[in-house]
Design an enzyme around this catalytic site. Sequence first.
Site, PDB file in Angstrom:
ATOM      1  CG  ASP A 178      29.433  24.021  17.051  1.00 60.15           C
ATOM      2  OD1 ASP A 178      28.354  24.603  17.246  1.00 60.15           O
ATOM      3  OD2 ASP A 178      30.378  24.078  17.856  1.00 60.15           O
ATOM      4  CB  SER A 184      26.966  25.566  21.253  1.00 62.06           C
ATOM      5  OG  SER A 184      28.346  25.308  21.217  1.00 62.06           O
ATOM      6  CD  GLN A 190      25.098  25.136  18.549  1.00 62.96           C
ATOM      7  OE1 GLN A 190      25.421  26.308  18.507  1.00 62.96           O
ATOM      8  NE2 GLN A 190      25.877  24.167  18.108  1.00 62.96           N
TER       9      GLN A 190
HETATM   10  C1  LIG Z   1      27.270  27.231  29.334  1.00 63.75           C
HETATM   11  C2  LIG Z   1      28.120  27.275  30.598  1.00 63.75           C
HETATM   12  C3  LIG Z   1      28.979  28.518  30.581  1.00 63.75           C
HETATM   13  C4  LIG Z   1      27.205  27.313  31.782  1.00 63.75           C
HETATM   14  O1  LIG Z   1      27.964  27.227  32.974  1.00 63.75           O
HETATM   15  P1  LIG Z   1      27.608  28.137  34.208  1.00 63.75           P
HETATM   16  O2  LIG Z   1      26.160  28.017  34.472  1.00 63.75           O
HETATM   17  O3  LIG Z   1      28.509  27.779  35.314  1.00 63.75           O
HETATM   18  O4  LIG Z   1      28.014  29.559  33.645  1.00 63.75           O
HETATM   19  P2  LIG Z   1      27.463  31.012  33.915  1.00 63.75           P
HETATM   20  O5  LIG Z   1      26.429  31.359  32.925  1.00 63.75           O
HETATM   21  O6  LIG Z   1      27.054  31.153  35.360  1.00 63.75           O
HETATM   22  O7  LIG Z   1      28.807  31.869  33.663  1.00 63.75           O
HETATM   23  C5  LIG Z   1      29.438  31.918  32.398  1.00 63.75           C
HETATM   24  C6  LIG Z   1      30.089  33.284  32.252  1.00 63.75           C
HETATM   25  O8  LIG Z   1      29.037  34.243  32.090  1.00 63.75           O
HETATM   26  C7  LIG Z   1      29.115  35.212  33.141  1.00 63.75           C
HETATM   27  N1  LIG Z   1      27.736  35.555  33.479  1.00 63.75           N
HETATM   28  C8  LIG Z   1      26.916  34.868  34.271  1.00 63.75           C
HETATM   29  N2  LIG Z   1      25.716  35.487  34.324  1.00 63.75           N
HETATM   30  C9  LIG Z   1      25.787  36.560  33.539  1.00 63.75           C
HETATM   31  C10 LIG Z   1      24.898  37.580  33.169  1.00 63.75           C
HETATM   32  N3  LIG Z   1      23.648  37.625  33.622  1.00 63.75           N
HETATM   33  N4  LIG Z   1      25.315  38.545  32.306  1.00 63.75           N
HETATM   34  C11 LIG Z   1      26.579  38.528  31.838  1.00 63.75           C
HETATM   35  N5  LIG Z   1      27.460  37.573  32.153  1.00 63.75           N
HETATM   36  C12 LIG Z   1      27.106  36.619  32.991  1.00 63.75           C
HETATM   37  C13 LIG Z   1      29.855  34.510  34.243  1.00 63.75           C
HETATM   38  O9  LIG Z   1      30.499  35.442  35.088  1.00 63.75           O
HETATM   39  C14 LIG Z   1      30.861  33.705  33.476  1.00 63.75           C
HETATM   40  O10 LIG Z   1      31.919  34.508  33.021  1.00 63.75           O
HETATM   41  P3  LIG Z   1      33.422  34.118  33.309  1.00 63.75           P
HETATM   42  O11 LIG Z   1      33.609  32.768  32.655  1.00 63.75           O
HETATM   43  O12 LIG Z   1      34.220  35.227  32.674  1.00 63.75           O
HETATM   44  O13 LIG Z   1      33.527  34.057  34.800  1.00 63.75           O
HETATM   45  C15 LIG Z   1      29.000  25.999  30.723  1.00 63.75           C
HETATM   46  O14 LIG Z   1      28.175  24.849  30.799  1.00 63.75           O
HETATM   47  C16 LIG Z   1      29.917  25.847  29.581  1.00 63.75           C
HETATM   48  O15 LIG Z   1      30.921  26.546  29.450  1.00 63.75           O
HETATM   49  N6  LIG Z   1      29.603  24.844  28.711  1.00 63.75           N
HETATM   50  C17 LIG Z   1      30.434  24.628  27.545  1.00 63.75           C
HETATM   51  C18 LIG Z   1      29.982  25.512  26.395  1.00 63.75           C
HETATM   52  C19 LIG Z   1      30.918  25.332  25.195  1.00 63.75           C
HETATM   53  O16 LIG Z   1      32.131  25.422  25.417  1.00 63.75           O
HETATM   54  N7  LIG Z   1      30.345  25.083  24.013  1.00 63.75           N
HETATM   55  C20 LIG Z   1      31.176  24.770  22.848  1.00 63.75           C
HETATM   56  C21 LIG Z   1      31.921  25.989  22.387  1.00 63.75           C
HETATM   57  S1  LIG Z   1      30.872  27.186  21.663  1.00 63.75           S
HETATM   58  C22 LIG Z   1      30.947  26.852  20.000  1.00 63.75           C
HETATM   59  O17 LIG Z   1      31.717  26.069  19.592  1.00 63.75           O
HETATM   60  C23 LIG Z   1      30.017  27.507  19.084  1.00 63.75           C
HETATM   61  C24 LIG Z   1      30.180  28.992  18.948  1.00 63.75           C
HETATM   62  O18 LIG Z   1      30.967  29.605  19.661  1.00 63.75           O
HETATM   63  O19 LIG Z   1      29.494  29.559  18.079  1.00 63.75           O
END
Ligand SMILES: CC(C)(COP(=O)(O)OP(=O)(O)OC[C@H]1O[C@@H](n2cnc3c(N)ncnc32)[C@H](O)[C@@H]1OP(=O)(O)O)[C@@H](O)C(=O)NCCC(=O)NCCSC(=O)CC(=O)O
Length: 337
Positions: free
Chosen positions: A251, A272, A322
């Site tokens: 990952d 992810s 992924q």
């Molecule tokens: C994917 C998710 C965020 C989806 O949840 P939600 O549907 O509730 O989230 P969301 O998309 O509405 O909101 C997420 C953030 O994006 C913002 N947001 C929402 N819509 C947006 C848009 N159109 N443009 C810009 N930002 C936006 C929100 O305000 C929020 O910010 P704010 O939070 O500031 O209010 C969640 O399921 C999640 O966190 N899952 C876990 C993902 C994860 O941790 N994966 C492993 C780590 S990543 C990894 O290890 C690999 C890597 O990094 O490479």
Amino acid sequence: MAERERGGSTNNCDHSGDTEPPKSPEDESSERPEAQYTQDLKSVLITSVLNLEKLDVDLYRGTHHWVPRSQRLFGGQIVGQALVAAAASVSDNLYAHSLHCYFVRAGDPKVPVLYQVDRTRDGRSFTVRSVRAIQHGQPILICQASFHMLQPSPLQHQFTMPVVPQPEDLLTVEELIHRYLSKPDLAKKSRQGLNKLLANEVPIEIKPVHPPHFYRLPAAELRKLFWVRARGYIGEGNMKLHCCVAAYVSDYAFLGTALLPYPNYRAQFSASLDHAMWFHNTFRSDEWMLYECESPWAGGSRGLVQGRLWRRDGVLAASCSQEGVLRVKLVTEPSKL
Ligand SMILES: CC(C)(COP(=O)(O)OP(=O)(O)OC[C@H]1O[C@@H](n2cnc3c(N)ncnc32)[C@H](O)[C@@H]1OP(=O)(O)O)[C@@H](O)C(=O)NCCC(=O)NCCSC(=O)CC(=O)O
């Protein structure tokens, strides 16, 4: 077509149908002499990250080692720990062959993660486990892992490993950063960014095949290739553990592959959404493996990435897939990595 690896009775992840005597992963690699291992620390991945505390039957607790700057738990850590928990209730003659996970909530680095295993099915040749990773009483990851006994088959093929420079001829990410830091004309902001990268205590070593350009926007490339291995010594034999380490490793920097064609865009928010892996052959995760990553598609604020982990002898060890959410902004400066 490379010849497929032979099965090993103590390795929990080999899927060869052959019945010839097993070859341990050590037999296949002479890159890191044992003398060098004695100077290495045992990998923190097995002493800490993947060393879960058993709380009750099918219930485990995992702690964190490296937390990304996003301050959400690293997905690979959660997947690796979930696979440790799943594998603990599976007998040693079964080999992890695939896992499918959804990251449903961001992991909180301030508290440990509980892993609750459901023994979904024990079949004749396949066994399935479902794992929920829980924080604050709610799932942050749901994972299904499947295990298979060795079964012979005349069907054996794989893609061919890309031809790339050997790891001995390449620099680690840290060495590349030191090289850039030694440039006297380096901008203060870039120097700060690179020093932050150096402070990362990621328990894996990486040697990019195409070193990143820290100074200028990189040419658009569609594929990412890097050699990767766990830091420190893990040792032979425990294929169960090597699969868990590979899940952790797989990952790292994976989703960024979907941004390669867009050097003028930087991720404002990326995470992810899911992660899938298929284990094909025995390997050692503390030996260099080539990670070949590509992105066949991006759209709708999401990107799909696919990867292949190759043993350096050309055997395909594992495949990964992924999808991630990618919200980007236009930039004029290159990203740091
Ligand atoms: C994917 C998710 C965020 C989806 O949840 P939600 O549907 O509730 O989230 P969301 O998309 O509405 O909101 C997420 C953030 O994006 C913002 N947001 C929402 N819509 C947006 C848009 N159109 N443009 C810009 N930002 C936006 C929100 O305000 C929020 O910010 P704010 O939070 O500031 O209010 C969640 O399921 C999640 O966190 N899952 C876990 C993902 C994860 O941790 N994966 C492993 C780590 S990543 C990894 O290890 C690999 C890597 O990094 O490479």
